[in-house]
Design a protein around this motif. Structure first.
Motif, PDB file in Angstrom:
ATOM      1  N   LEU A   1     -23.668  23.781  -2.281  1.00  0.00           N
ATOM      2  CA  LEU A   1     -23.413  24.019  -3.692  1.00  0.00           C
ATOM      3  C   LEU A   1     -22.882  25.428  -3.921  1.00  0.00           C
ATOM      4  CD1 LEU A   1     -26.577  22.370  -5.308  1.00  0.00           C
ATOM      5  CD2 LEU A   1     -24.291  21.390  -5.069  1.00  0.00           C
ATOM      6  N   TYR A   2     -23.095  26.319  -2.981  1.00  0.00           N
ATOM      7  CA  TYR A   2     -22.710  27.714  -3.152  1.00  0.00           C
ATOM      8  C   TYR A   2     -21.460  28.084  -2.344  1.00  0.00           C
ATOM      9  CZ  TYR A   2     -27.367  28.116  -5.122  1.00  0.00           C
ATOM     10  OH  TYR A   2     -28.475  27.951  -5.900  1.00  0.00           O
ATOM     11  N   LEU A   3     -20.993  27.157  -1.550  1.00  0.00           N
ATOM     12  CA  LEU A   3     -19.885  27.493  -0.668  1.00  0.00           C
ATOM     13  C   LEU A   3     -18.997  26.276  -0.474  1.00  0.00           C
ATOM     14  CD1 LEU A   3     -18.606  29.570   1.248  1.00  0.00           C
ATOM     15  CD2 LEU A   3     -20.067  28.716   3.049  1.00  0.00           C
ATOM     16  N   SER A   4     -17.705  26.474  -0.512  1.00  0.00           N
ATOM     17  CA  SER A   4     -16.761  25.392  -0.254  1.00  0.00           C
ATOM     18  C   SER A   4     -15.598  25.959   0.533  1.00  0.00           C
ATOM     19  CB  SER A   4     -16.276  24.763  -1.556  1.00  0.00           C
ATOM     20  OG  SER A   4     -15.537  25.703  -2.322  1.00  0.00           O
ATOM     21  N   TYR A   5     -14.894  25.095   1.219  1.00  0.00           N
ATOM     22  CA  TYR A   5     -13.765  25.546   2.020  1.00  0.00           C
ATOM     23  C   TYR A   5     -12.647  26.164   1.178  1.00  0.00           C
ATOM     24  CZ  TYR A   5     -16.213  22.640   5.434  1.00  0.00           C
ATOM     25  OH  TYR A   5     -17.168  22.088   6.248  1.00  0.00           O
ATOM     26  N   PRO A   6     -12.325  25.597   0.011  1.00  0.00           N
ATOM     27  CA  PRO A   6     -11.323  26.271  -0.834  1.00  0.00           C
ATOM     28  C   PRO A   6     -11.753  27.674  -1.256  1.00  0.00           C
ATOM     29  CG  PRO A   6     -11.610  24.001  -1.536  1.00  0.00           C
ATOM     30  CD  PRO A   6     -12.694  24.275  -0.543  1.00  0.00           C
ATOM     31  N   SER A   7     -13.054  27.865  -1.480  1.00  0.00           N
ATOM     32  CA  SER A   7     -13.544  29.196  -1.853  1.00  0.00           C
ATOM     33  C   SER A   7     -13.369  30.174  -0.703  1.00  0.00           C
ATOM     34  CB  SER A   7     -15.018  29.122  -2.254  1.00  0.00           C
ATOM     35  OG  SER A   7     -15.192  28.317  -3.389  1.00  0.00           O
ATOM     36  N   ALA A   8     -13.643  29.724   0.516  1.00  0.00           N
ATOM     37  CA  ALA A   8     -13.456  30.578   1.692  1.00  0.00           C
ATOM     38  C   ALA A   8     -11.982  30.939   1.849  1.00  0.00           C
ATOM     39  CB  ALA A   8     -13.968  29.863   2.940  1.00  0.00           C
ATOM     40  N   PHE A   9     -11.105  29.966   1.614  1.00  0.00           N
ATOM     41  CA  PHE A   9      -9.667  30.225   1.674  1.00  0.00           C
ATOM     42  C   PHE A   9      -9.272  31.277   0.638  1.00  0.00           C
ATOM     43  CE2 PHE A   9      -5.299  29.494   0.380  1.00  0.00           C
ATOM     44  CZ  PHE A   9      -4.630  29.355   1.582  1.00  0.00           C
ATOM     45  N   LEU A  10      -9.829  31.157  -0.566  1.00  0.00           N
ATOM     46  CA  LEU A  10      -9.506  32.087  -1.641  1.00  0.00           C
ATOM     47  C   LEU A  10      -9.993  33.493  -1.323  1.00  0.00           C
ATOM     48  CD1 LEU A  10      -8.250  32.398  -4.418  1.00  0.00           C
ATOM     49  CD2 LEU A  10     -10.452  31.774  -5.427  1.00  0.00           C
ATOM     50  N   ILE A  11     -11.162  33.609  -0.693  1.00  0.00           N
ATOM     51  CA  ILE A  11     -11.659  34.927  -0.294  1.00  0.00           C
ATOM     52  C   ILE A  11     -10.691  35.576   0.692  1.00  0.00           C
ATOM     53  CG2 ILE A  11     -13.455  36.128   1.008  1.00  0.00           C
ATOM     54  CD1 ILE A  11     -15.482  34.277  -0.232  1.00  0.00           C
ATOM     55  N   GLY A  12     -10.213  34.797   1.659  1.00  0.00           N
ATOM     56  CA  GLY A  12      -9.238  35.314   2.608  1.00  0.00           C
ATOM     57  C   GLY A  12      -7.952  35.739   1.930  1.00  0.00           C
ATOM     58  N   LEU A  13      -7.526  34.951   0.953  1.00  0.00           N
ATOM     59  CA  LEU A  13      -6.290  35.253   0.241  1.00  0.00           C
ATOM     60  C   LEU A  13      -6.448  36.514  -0.599  1.00  0.00           C
ATOM     61  CD1 LEU A  13      -3.473  33.906  -0.091  1.00  0.00           C
ATOM     62  CD2 LEU A  13      -4.351  32.851  -2.166  1.00  0.00           C
ATOM     63  N   LEU A  14      -7.569  36.627  -1.309  1.00  0.00           N
ATOM     64  CA  LEU A  14      -7.813  37.799  -2.151  1.00  0.00           C
ATOM     65  C   LEU A  14      -7.983  39.068  -1.319  1.00  0.00           C
ATOM     66  CD1 LEU A  14     -10.323  36.327  -4.761  1.00  0.00           C
ATOM     67  CD2 LEU A  14      -7.948  36.987  -5.183  1.00  0.00           C
ATOM     68  N   GLY A  15      -8.623  38.916  -0.169  1.00  0.00           N
ATOM     69  CA  GLY A  15      -8.893  40.082   0.668  1.00  0.00           C
ATOM     70  C   GLY A  15      -7.777  40.421   1.624  1.00  0.00           C
ATOM     71  N   SER A  16      -6.631  39.750   1.489  1.00  0.00           N
ATOM     72  CA  SER A  16      -5.564  39.912   2.475  1.00  0.00           C
ATOM     73  C   SER A  16      -5.009  41.327   2.518  1.00  0.00           C
ATOM     74  CB  SER A  16      -4.435  38.918   2.194  1.00  0.00           C
ATOM     75  OG  SER A  16      -3.919  39.096   0.883  1.00  0.00           O
ATOM     76  N   THR A  17      -5.082  42.064   1.393  1.00  0.00           N
ATOM     77  CA  THR A  17      -4.591  43.442   1.444  1.00  0.00           C
ATOM     78  C   THR A  17      -5.468  44.301   2.350  1.00  0.00           C
ATOM     79  OG1 THR A  17      -5.831  43.933  -0.585  1.00  0.00           O
ATOM     80  CG2 THR A  17      -3.513  43.357  -0.825  1.00  0.00           C
ATOM     81  N   HIS A  18      -6.756  43.963   2.441  1.00  0.00           N
ATOM     82  CA  HIS A  18      -7.632  44.656   3.384  1.00  0.00           C
ATOM     83  C   HIS A  18      -7.216  44.320   4.809  1.00  0.00           C
ATOM     84  CE1 HIS A  18     -11.322  46.617   4.747  1.00  0.00           C
ATOM     85  NE2 HIS A  18     -11.511  45.587   5.555  1.00  0.00           N
TER      86      HIS A  18
END
Length: 229
Positions: free
Chosen positions: A5-22
């Motif tokens: 309920l707290y984690l999904s694969y699309p959310s993990a993808f979005l974290i990678g996308l948002l953090g890509s500048t790092h």
């Protein structure tokens, strides 16, 4: 507790996308160097694409491997001790908040967390020199597999989230989707796309990404479970 309920694969993808500048600061340089080492001529773009995909494929595979190893421990511990799940959820949320603060350039405390992986990187770093300069796809794949162990706050934050997954397989897939989220910017860097370098320095984008990561972290924190206790 139901971690799904707290984690999904699309959310993990979005974290990678948002953090890509790092990611550009941590891995962008080596990705760009793969293209620079190739001789320009017929078939250059095809060879360049193979090298970049091999390097990033190795990098993402290493994330999946690390998540598998961590999940083997976390799932077993969660099954044996009831409080482990609550502790993992709290840690994952705090790590994401720290990463968001770092992305937004408000506080760089995540650098202290990155030091946790420094001993392993001191051991692996000399091995990377064996594959430099990169002359073939196999070397690029191996280099990426080693480079994925580079101490990185964004990776550690997502690993903490992946550890919440109920199975080893779902934890591994979480990090795979995270790695895929970082892929667009890493490939763009390899192709020497100037827009991605501009994005890295864009303060508005960094602050927006940081704020969204903080929201992910707050969403992960087990407020409801803490109230129940």
């Amino acid at each position: 507790m139901q971690p799904e309920l707290y984690l999904s694969y699309p959310s993990a993808f979005l974290i990678g996308l948002l953090g890509s500048t790092h990611c550009l600061g941590m891995c962008g340089g080596i990705s760009a160097s793969l293209s620079m080492a190739l001789p320009v001529g017929k078939g250059f773009r095809f060879r360049q694409s193979l090298m970049l995909l091999a390097f990033n494929g190795g990098r993402i595979a290493s994330y999946t491997l690390i998540a598998t190893l961590i999940a083997l421990l976390s799932t077993r511990a969660a099954n044996q001790w009831q409080g482990v799940g609550l502790a993992l959820m709290t840690l994952a949320g705090l790590l994401l908040i720290m990463m968001g603060l770092s992305m937004g350039q408000w506080w760089q405390g995540i650098r202290f967390v990155e030091r946790v992986g420094a001993p392993a990187w001191r051991f692996l770093s000399p091995l990377t020199r064996r594959f430099l300069p990169v002359n073939n796809v196999g070397q690029a794949l191996a280099l990426g597999g080693l480079w994925g162990w580079l101490p990185c706050g964004l990776v550690y934050s997502t690993l903490g989230w992946a550890a919440l997954q109920p199975t080893v397989t779902s934890a591994a897939l979480t990090m795979t989707f995270f790695g895929l989220g970082t892929l667009p910017s890493m490939l763009a860097t390899g192709y020497a796309a100037t827009w991605i370098r501009d994005l890295k320095g864009h303060q508005g984008f960094r602050k927006l990404s940081g704020a969204l990561l903080i929201l992910f972290g707050l969403w992960t924190l087990p407020f409801q479970l803490l109230l129940q206790h």
